[in-house]
Design an enzyme around this catalytic site. Structure first.
Site, short mmCIF file in Angstrom:
data_model
loop_
_atom_site.label_atom_id
_atom_site.label_comp_id
_atom_site.label_asym_id
_atom_site.label_seq_id
_atom_site.Cartn_x
_atom_site.Cartn_y
_atom_site.Cartn_z
N ASP A 112 15.21 -2.37 -17.61
CA ASP A 112 14.69 -1.13 -16.43
C ASP A 112 14.91 0.12 -16.72
O ASP A 112 14.92 1.00 -17.19
CB ASP A 112 16.26 -1.84 -15.79
N ASP A 163 3.03 8.22 4.15
CA ASP A 163 1.96 7.10 3.38
C ASP A 163 0.29 7.34 3.07
O ASP A 163 0.20 6.93 2.57
CB ASP A 163 2.47 5.52 4.52
N GLU A 200 -5.84 0.53 10.65
CA GLU A 200 -5.54 -0.61 9.79
C GLU A 200 -5.63 -1.86 11.26
O GLU A 200 -4.42 -1.41 11.79
CB GLU A 200 -4.94 -0.27 8.73
N HIS A 229 -5.67 7.17 -4.44
CA HIS A 229 -7.28 6.05 -4.58
C HIS A 229 -8.16 6.16 -3.67
O HIS A 229 -9.51 6.08 -4.27
CB HIS A 229 -6.58 4.77 -4.40
N HIS A 275 -3.94 10.50 1.95
CA HIS A 275 -5.03 9.96 2.13
C HIS A 275 -5.65 10.83 2.87
O HIS A 275 -7.14 11.30 2.74
CB HIS A 275 -5.31 8.42 3.07
C1 BG6 Z 1 -2.04 2.66 0.85
C2 BG6 Z 1 -1.05 2.73 1.49
O1 BG6 Z 1 -2.03 3.89 -0.22
O2 BG6 Z 1 -3.58 2.44 1.12
C3 BG6 Z 1 -0.98 1.64 2.57
O3 BG6 Z 1 0.29 2.63 1.26
C4 BG6 Z 1 -2.84 1.60 3.59
O4 BG6 Z 1 -0.49 1.10 3.42
C5 BG6 Z 1 -3.30 1.21 2.29
O5 BG6 Z 1 -2.58 0.41 3.68
C6 BG6 Z 1 -4.49 1.69 2.56
O6 BG6 Z 1 -5.82 1.37 1.86
P1 BG6 Z 1 -7.58 0.85 1.96
O7 BG6 Z 1 -8.12 1.28 0.23
O8 BG6 Z 1 -6.98 -0.52 2.54
O9 BG6 Z 1 -7.50 2.12 2.80
#
Ligand code: BG6
Length: 510
Positions: free
Chosen positions: A88, A247, A228, A190, A252
């Site tokens: 942990d 989120d 999405e 990412h 993003h």
């Molecule tokens: C993540 C979010 O960072 O990005 C998710 O937490 C989301 O909720 C995802 O689904 C989307 O990423 P991608 O690369 O599929 O557009």
């Protein structure tokens, strides 16, 4: 470009979704491409006890399901470098044991380098950072050498959401700074690892033709959509505490926006690019409380088909007002963009999985064709636009008007398109892969610095703070699955005489 250093990648939160869906597929892809240093080791740490072999088997199946070309023989060359430790990491007393295991793996080929990855729930970040700080892994003078006198490094990758608001992000930044140097902190998003998002920089700054048009003088408005089709699936516990603004928008979408709106850096180098991203985020003028209902909308998907709505999903708190959809208008208080709104939207269970940027140009200053009747003249409104599709395809499409064939003069829409991603429509590698390699080579260009994260929180504060109550009234089931979000999202643009590029009425107009 420097080659990545070998290291031990310590994944804290090894049994989570992120590890199996993103991190291991990303490492596998880089291994298969020959870009992962051969001496890299992976150590997964999570609470549940399980033998190394069992974890490797789980990962093999997860990776198989998430990469395009899985090859058993290739996996067999990576698997022996992956090990597991039950522990942990949020309990400081467990760190002596965790550190001992890392120290067993780190010397030798990995040359003492350690890359920690926080793939745990955000509330565990602080205790884990404290745990790492209490070990001898990160000495106070930050000097660790590898056998041959080269300096070994300890770096940490921190997942989003980075805090829950600006004050908590500031506190987390302080905690990190008490253990790691800023140069060793990698705040990951990412989306910055997506080739097509980086393609925005090439499009803007490798060409002379777009930049002169890239300002309030010629751009009517910009739309950024990350839609999405999936719902919250098995991430309810995280999502119900988080919502779409934290989120997706704070991270993003604002990063994509930064690449679209920032000034050109003086040179293509990490510190200059980060400085420009920070500057543009700092020049966002968040809507005030009075303007908020006109500038933003939140939504929660309702039931549809045989699937429950968000509110009825097991695990969602009764009466939850967490948003699964968010849209907002952004105004900049800067020379380039004052007067040009940027509209952002994201949501779960929408009509399609689609990420795109639409740059809508202004019509010509005068309508030369006005005497040819409404039909012809009307076409000039909103015709010129540049659509940059990031996912699922990676394409750029420029739309403009030309003469329609025939004996009378008329106009028609023409489109030029290009394979923006350069992969002939094929999928990009998992975005985490190139980012992990960047962290191994010490390149922070595609990671956020502390001010940038704090500026992004300030930009969305009205949508998450007490003022957002007004947007949360009646949120339950306020949009059906398979559409484009609540009516209030359409209304933000309609009030400005515009429309979303995909939605109930598809063609955008000025
Ligand atoms: C993540 C979010 O960072 O990005 C998710 O937490 C989301 O909720 C995802 O689904 C989307 O990423 P991608 O690369 O599929 O557009």
């Amino acid at each position: 470009m420097p080659v990545p250093d070998p290291c031990v990648v310590v994944i804290l939160g090894a049994s989570g979704d992120l590890t199996s869906r993103k991190l291991l597929p990303a490492l596998y892809e880089q291994h298969a491409a020959g870009t992962l240093p051969a001496a890299t080791r992976v150590l997964g740490v999570s609470r549940r006890p399980k033998p190394d072999e069992a974890w490797r088997d789980e990962l093999r199946e997860a990776v198989r399901g998430h990469v395009r070309d899985f090859d058993d023989a290739r996996w067999a060359t990576l698997a022996p470098r992956i090990s597991y430790l039950a522990g942990d990491a949020a309990r400081p007393e467990e760190w002596t044991r965790i550190a001992a295991r890392i120290e067993e793996l780190a010397p030798g080929a990995a040359c003492g380098n350690v890359l920690f990855f926080l793939a745990v729930a955000p509330e565990l970040y602080e205790p884990i950072i404290a745990g790492i700080g209490a070990t001898s892994l990160v000495p106070r003078d930050r000097r660790v050498t590898c056998g041959d006198d080269r300096r070994a490094w300890r770096r940490i990758v921190v997942e989003k959401p980075f805090g829950v608001d600006a004050p908590s992000a500031r506190r987390l930044n302080q905690r990190l700074a008490s253990v790691f140097d800023e140069a060793d902190i990698y705040r990951i998003d990412h989306y910055l690892g997506k080739e097509s998002v980086q393609g925005l920089l090439a499009l803007r700054f490798a060409n002379g033709i777009f930049e002169p048009l890239w300002s309030e003088r010629f751009v009517d408005h910009v739309q950024i959509t990350a839609a999405e089709s999936l719902g919250v699936e098995d991430r309810v516990a995280f999502y119900d505490q988080t919502g779409a603004v934290r989120d997706m928008i704070q991270s993003h979408l604002l990063q994509v926006l930064a690449f679209v709106a920032m000034e050109p850096p003086s040179v293509f180098a990490a510190d200059r690019i980060r400085a420009e991203r920070r500057n543009i985020l700092e020049s966002i003028e968040p809507p005030d409380a009075a303007d908020l209902p006109r500038a933003a909308a939140l939504g929660q998907y309702g039931p549809g088909g045989d699937r429950p709505g968000y509110a009825e999903t097991p695990g969602v708190a009764p009466g939850s007002t967490t948003e699964t959809f968010a849209a907002m208008r952004i105004r900049f208080d800067n020379w380039r963009w004052a007067g040009t709104p940027f509209y952002l939207r994201t949501g779960k269970r929408l009509a399609a999985k689609r990420t795109e940027v639409l740059v809508q140009f202004k019509p010509p200053p005068t309508n030369l064709f006005r005497r040819l009747g409404r039909e012809v003249a009307g076409r000039m409104v909103g015709a010129d636009r540049l659509l940059i599709e990031i996912a699922p395809a990676s394409e750029v499409r420029l739309r403009f008007l030309g003469r329609a064939p025939g004996s009378t003069f008329s106009l028609r829409e023409l489109e030029m398109d290009a394979d923006f991603g350069g992969r002939g429509g094929g999928a990009e590698p998992e975005a985490y892969g190139p980012l992990l390699l960047d962290a191994m080579r010490g390149d922070q260009s595609l990671f956020k610095d502390r001010e940038e994260v704090e500026a992004a929180w300030s930009a969305v504060e009205p949508l998450i703070g007490p003022a957002s109550e007004v947007l949360r009234r009646g949120i339950r089931d306020n949009y059906p699955p398979g559409g484009w979000g609540p009516a209030a999202s359409e209304a933000i643009l309609a009030r400005d005489g515009r429309r979303w590029s995909s939605g109930p009425s598809s063609s955008p107009s000025v």
